[in-house]
Design an enzyme around this catalytic site. Structure first.
Site, PDB file in Angstrom:
ATOM      1  N   ASN A  87      26.404  76.192  72.612  1.00 53.74           N
ATOM      2  CA  ASN A  87      27.478  75.709  72.118  1.00 53.74           C
ATOM      3  C   ASN A  87      28.744  75.585  72.683  1.00 53.74           C
ATOM      4  O   ASN A  87      29.528  75.132  72.031  1.00 53.74           O
ATOM      5  CB  ASN A  87      27.617  77.285  72.311  1.00 53.74           C
ATOM      6  N   TYR A 152      36.513  64.464  65.738  1.00 53.76           N
ATOM      7  CA  TYR A 152      36.188  65.512  66.031  1.00 53.76           C
ATOM      8  C   TYR A 152      35.015  65.530  64.874  1.00 53.76           C
ATOM      9  O   TYR A 152      34.045  66.531  64.875  1.00 53.76           O
ATOM     10  CB  TYR A 152      36.523  66.600  65.495  1.00 53.76           C
ATOM     11  N   GLY A 183      33.561  77.590  60.040  1.00 56.54           N
ATOM     12  CA  GLY A 183      35.188  77.340  59.759  1.00 56.54           C
ATOM     13  C   GLY A 183      35.733  78.487  60.554  1.00 56.54           C
ATOM     14  O   GLY A 183      35.855  77.937  61.510  1.00 56.54           O
TER      15      GLY A 183
HETATM   16  C1  8X3 Z   1      35.880  74.367  64.280  1.00 60.73           C
HETATM   17  C2  8X3 Z   1      36.660  74.307  62.147  1.00 60.73           C
HETATM   18  O1  8X3 Z   1      38.469  73.561  60.837  1.00 60.73           O
HETATM   19  O2  8X3 Z   1      39.182  73.495  62.525  1.00 60.73           O
HETATM   20  O3  8X3 Z   1      35.140  73.732  63.634  1.00 60.73           O
HETATM   21  O4  8X3 Z   1      37.558  71.409  61.825  1.00 60.73           O
HETATM   22  S1  8X3 Z   1      37.912  73.018  62.221  1.00 60.73           S
END
Ligand code: 8X3
Length: 250
Positions: A87, A152, A183
């Site tokens: 996680n 990311y 999401g």
């Molecule tokens: C989290 C969702 O849309 O910020 O991983 O990438 S987002």
């Protein structure tokens, strides 16, 4: 005998919610994080509430030696790990490729990719012995690349690929491998991404009802408690206002 779940990044957010869900279900918990005080508080609270056992391990998931020292040498009574939830992860910055900060990139790669690899590899002997289950937290960002999401998104695409690779290579050992791709979830994810800018962070979740960390914990509970022969491979989960990384109805 109670089952054992090992959760990285367990002091807040999804990790804490997952710990609560499994404690309520009577599982014993191995909880890891960097922040000792927060981690101890979560563990003590859940022990008291649910009468389960906890083992807290304080280390930085980015540090290979620390990860292996802790996860490769679990105390004998904690070695029967049924489920590992990878996680620990984060986003830092939301900048164009040309403007983004190199250190942010490195921290995301070191945590989301290398940390996940270290934790998986270090805990693997126990998981294999137990014919256990690895659950990797991906993201919708691992399914589509969005503007200013560059590294990311790349790290979460890597989680997607690593999950597939683990499932293939671990096939002879009957280890289940699952990726959960959330999401938008209202946690401190965006506060960390925007480095403490609360206004920017809360704007991410304004005007619609995002998922909660508990929704992810409920999903993991379901995935981890299926019959022995059933493995959910890949699961994308969004709130009803979101279709994917690009389409969000506010
Ligand atoms: C989290 C969702 O849309 O910020 O991983 O990438 S987002």
């Amino acid at each position: 005998m109670s089952k054992i779940i090992l959760i990285t990044g367990a002091s807040s957010g999804f990790g804490k919610a997952i710990a609560e869900k499994f404690a309520a279900g009577g599982w014993n918990l191995i909880l890891t994080a960097r922040r000792q005080d927060k981690l101890e508080a979560v563990a003590t609270d859940l022990q008291k509430q649910f009468g389960i056992k906890t083992l807290t391990l304080v280390f930085d998931i980015q540090n290979k030696t620390e990860v292996f020292d802790h996860l490769n040498n679990l105390p004998a009574e904690w070695q029967a790990v049924d489920v590992l939830v990878n996680n620990a992860g984060l986003a830092l910055g939301r900048d164009s490729f040309q403007d983004a900060n190199l250190e942010d990139w490195e921290t995301m790669i070191d945590t989301n990719v290398k940390g996940l690899l270290y934790a998986s590899k270090a805990a693997l002997p126990y998981i294999i012995k137990q014919k256990g289950h690895i659950i990797n937290i991906g993201s919708t960002a691992g399914k589509e690349v969005y503007k200013d999401g560059n590294v990311y998104c790349a790290t979460k695409h890597a989680v997607d690929a690593i999950t597939k690779a683990q499932r293939i290579d671990l096939l002879p050992h009957q280890v289940k491998v699952t990726a959960i791709h959330p999401g938008a979830v209202a946690t401190d994810f965006s506060l960390i991404r925007f480095k403490g800018d609360a206004e920017k962070a809360s704007a991410v979740y304004a005007g619609y009802e995002p998922l909660k960390a508990e929704d992810i914990a409920d999903t993991i509970w379901y995935v981890a408690n299926l019959p022995k022969h059933v493995c959910i491979n890949d699961l994308v989960i969004t709130c009803v206002a979101q279709a994917n990384s690009m389409y969000l109805q506010k």
